[in-house]
Design a protein around this motif. Structure first.
Motif, mmCIF file in Angstrom:
data_model
loop_
_atom_site.group_PDB
_atom_site.id
_atom_site.type_symbol
_atom_site.label_atom_id
_atom_site.label_comp_id
_atom_site.label_asym_id
_atom_site.label_seq_id
_atom_site.Cartn_x
_atom_site.Cartn_y
_atom_site.Cartn_z
ATOM 1 N N ALA A 6 0.827 -1.108 0.008
ATOM 2 C CA ALA A 6 -0.146 0.087 0.111
ATOM 3 C C ALA A 6 0.845 1.365 -0.080
ATOM 4 N N ASN A 7 2.132 1.277 0.463
ATOM 5 C CA ASN A 7 2.842 2.325 0.555
ATOM 6 C C ASN A 7 4.139 2.374 -0.405
ATOM 7 N N ASN A 8 4.049 1.623 -1.506
ATOM 8 C CA ASN A 8 4.998 1.299 -2.268
ATOM 9 C C ASN A 8 4.583 2.123 -3.599
ATOM 10 N N ALA A 9 5.312 2.914 -4.004
ATOM 11 C CA ALA A 9 5.309 3.206 -5.612
ATOM 12 C C ALA A 9 6.638 3.163 -6.534
ATOM 13 N N GLY A 10 7.434 2.140 -5.822
ATOM 14 C CA GLY A 10 8.723 1.885 -6.533
ATOM 15 C C GLY A 10 8.582 0.448 -7.518
ATOM 16 N N GLU A 11 9.826 0.133 -7.935
ATOM 17 C CA GLU A 11 9.944 -0.980 -8.662
ATOM 18 C C GLU A 11 9.578 -2.241 -8.025
ATOM 19 N N SER A 12 10.050 -2.429 -6.848
ATOM 20 C CA SER A 12 9.655 -3.660 -5.992
ATOM 21 C C SER A 12 8.242 -4.001 -5.874
ATOM 22 N N HIS A 13 7.493 -2.909 -6.125
ATOM 23 C CA HIS A 13 5.756 -2.836 -5.971
ATOM 24 C C HIS A 13 5.314 -4.194 -6.617
ATOM 25 N N ARG A 14 5.592 -4.003 -7.821
ATOM 26 C CA ARG A 14 4.996 -5.052 -9.117
ATOM 27 C C ARG A 14 5.413 -6.628 -8.457
ATOM 28 N N PRO A 15 6.529 -6.944 -8.303
ATOM 29 C CA PRO A 15 6.572 -8.438 -8.152
ATOM 30 C C PRO A 15 6.090 -8.594 -6.649
ATOM 31 N N ILE A 16 6.224 -7.944 -5.709
ATOM 32 C CA ILE A 16 5.321 -8.311 -4.348
ATOM 33 C C ILE A 16 4.009 -8.437 -4.479
ATOM 34 N N ARG A 17 3.181 -7.570 -5.132
ATOM 35 C CA ARG A 17 2.131 -7.697 -5.481
ATOM 36 C C ARG A 17 1.546 -8.777 -6.235
ATOM 37 N N ALA A 18 2.359 -9.141 -7.233
ATOM 38 C CA ALA A 18 1.883 -10.308 -8.079
ATOM 39 C C ALA A 18 2.046 -11.580 -7.139
ATOM 40 N N ALA A 19 3.135 -11.817 -6.375
ATOM 41 C CA ALA A 19 3.152 -12.920 -5.535
ATOM 42 C C ALA A 19 2.032 -12.909 -4.702
ATOM 43 N N VAL A 20 1.709 -11.928 -3.909
ATOM 44 C CA VAL A 20 0.296 -11.888 -3.087
ATOM 45 C C VAL A 20 -0.925 -12.142 -3.820
ATOM 46 N N ALA A 21 -1.019 -11.688 -4.748
ATOM 47 C CA ALA A 21 -2.209 -11.719 -5.855
ATOM 48 C C ALA A 21 -2.678 -13.060 -6.102
ATOM 49 N N ARG A 22 -1.816 -13.922 -6.033
ATOM 50 C CA ARG A 22 -1.819 -15.385 -6.429
ATOM 51 C C ARG A 22 -2.646 -16.056 -5.412
ATOM 52 N N PHE A 23 -2.661 -15.487 -4.170
ATOM 53 C CA PHE A 23 -3.419 -16.127 -3.176
ATOM 54 C C PHE A 23 -4.933 -15.617 -3.428
ATOM 55 N N PHE A 24 -5.127 -14.480 -3.967
ATOM 56 C CA PHE A 24 -6.543 -13.932 -4.136
ATOM 57 C C PHE A 24 -7.059 -14.103 -5.629
ATOM 58 N N SER A 25 -6.657 -14.994 -6.431
ATOM 59 C CA SER A 25 -7.176 -15.192 -7.748
ATOM 60 C C SER A 25 -8.535 -15.501 -7.532
ATOM 61 N N PRO A 26 -9.245 -15.165 -8.733
ATOM 62 C CA PRO A 26 -10.870 -15.113 -8.692
ATOM 63 C C PRO A 26 -11.133 -16.826 -8.412
#
Length: 357
Positions: free
Chosen positions: A68-88
């Protein structure tokens, strides 16, 4: 907050933020994270006292940029890793568990009401299912759910409330206890990596502080805000049995505001804002779409689909109970900068409905 027509942004002396209630402008801000950065998204609204900071530093408490507090380059891979837990697909697969957990609690609450007891709908029904479901999705076991709920509420108050120094110290001890638990889970994941949240984050190459930062707010946002959304839906349904989840999200979401800060001098509507200006966005209750309650763009809530599902299931399971009870008192509220919901919903059976429970 009251929307001011024709005023794209207005300064609130008491809060110390420029307020943006216009949903069109709020959308623009959320979709431009380079101009309106999320750097202040999880900072303590009330500056922490030296004593509170000492308690936190004692466990190495740190919240580096991750989600939530990240606008840097590391945001995308972290978000992608977490998003897999919440896939449709994973969210849809969690619906039977969600229904089972809610149905069991509604049955217990109905029996208590039939026996003449007063029931708090928040604790009896809304509190635990979101935590149990998100822990299931994240692959986390052996978690003290009541402790997690207490840690979550305390942390929300610490970072989005107005606690005095004595209260801050109490809340800091709670947050430190939570963080120490996160540290222990991270250490265990490094020794024996698995496919749960901590194992995935460790495998991503994150530092201990980054893993703990992701876990800290994900384990709060992934369940406590949904408990609060369900509680709000129950409250509104008691007033209006025609209430829908979409109406609640549009008019009174449990996360009514969110923060941003300007990276450089910019113009919002017709208002000039210098660099470093803190902005508070109204996400709900100002005529915008229901979806705005979950944010937009690269920082949109990863659990939006899950929160919708869990709130709908909770309403479905509790609908008959809700039509047969009445509130005993105006509910006390959780009323923080960015979180609002009933703390309790004490109800009793309506006399004419007593025979059905």
């Amino acid at each position: 907050m009251v929307r001011v027509t024709g005023c794209p942004a207005r300064y609130d002396d008491q809060l110390g933020y420029w307020i943006v209630d216009d949903p069109v402008l709020a959308r623009e801000v959320l979709l431009d994270p380079q101009t309106f950065r999320p750097d202040n998204a999880v900072l303590a609204h009330t500056p922490l006292s030296v004593k509170a900071l000492r308690v936190l530093s004692g466990v190495g408490f740190a919240l580096p940029p991750t989600l939530a507090n990240n606008a840097g380059e590391s945001h995308r891979p972290i978000r992608a890793a977490v998003a897999r837990f919440f896939s449709p697909a994973r969210v849809a697969a969690a619906e039977p568990l969600t229904r089972e957990l809610n149905a069991a609690r509604v049955t217990a609450a109905s029996k208590a009401l039939a026996d003449g007891h007063e029931v708090d709908l928040v604790q009896a029904i809304a509190a635990e299912p979101p935590a149990l479901v998100v822990l299931h999705l994240l692959g986390l076991t052996n978690v003290d759910v009541p402790a997690l709920k207490a840690w979550s509420l305390d942390s929300l108050e610490l970072f989005w409330g107005w606690p005095d120094e004595d209260r801050q110290l109490e809340l800091a001890h709670s947050a430190a206890e939570f963080y120490a638990w996160l540290r222990a889970r991270t250490t265990a994941a490094r020794k024996a990596p698995g496919d749960d949240l901590f194992g995935v984050l460790v495998g991503l190459g994150l530092t201990d502080e980054e893993v703990c930062a992701v876990g800290y707010f994900l384990l709060i946002a992934g369940q406590e805000t949904t408990t609060q959304l369900i509680s709000t839906a129950f409250q509104r349904y008691l007033d209006d049995p025609g209430t829908t989840v979409e109406q609640v999200l549009q008019e009174a979401s449990s996360v009514p505001t969110w923060r941003r800060v300007t990276a450089h001098r910019t113009t919002l509507g017709t208002t000039d804002l210098p660099a470093g200006t803190p902005v508070l966005l109204g996400l709900t209750g100002h005529g915008g779409p229901a979806d705005l309650a979950f944010g937009l763009g690269i920082h949109r809530c990863l659990g939006a689909g899950l929160a919708r599902l869990e709130t709908q299931v909770a309403l479905d399971c509790a609908r008959r109970l809700l039509t047969g009870v009445r509130l005993l008192e105006p509910p006390p509220m959780i009323d923080l900068l960015s979180f609002r919901a009933p703390k309790r919903l004490m109800v009793t059976s309506r006399p004419q409905a007593a025979g059905r429970h």
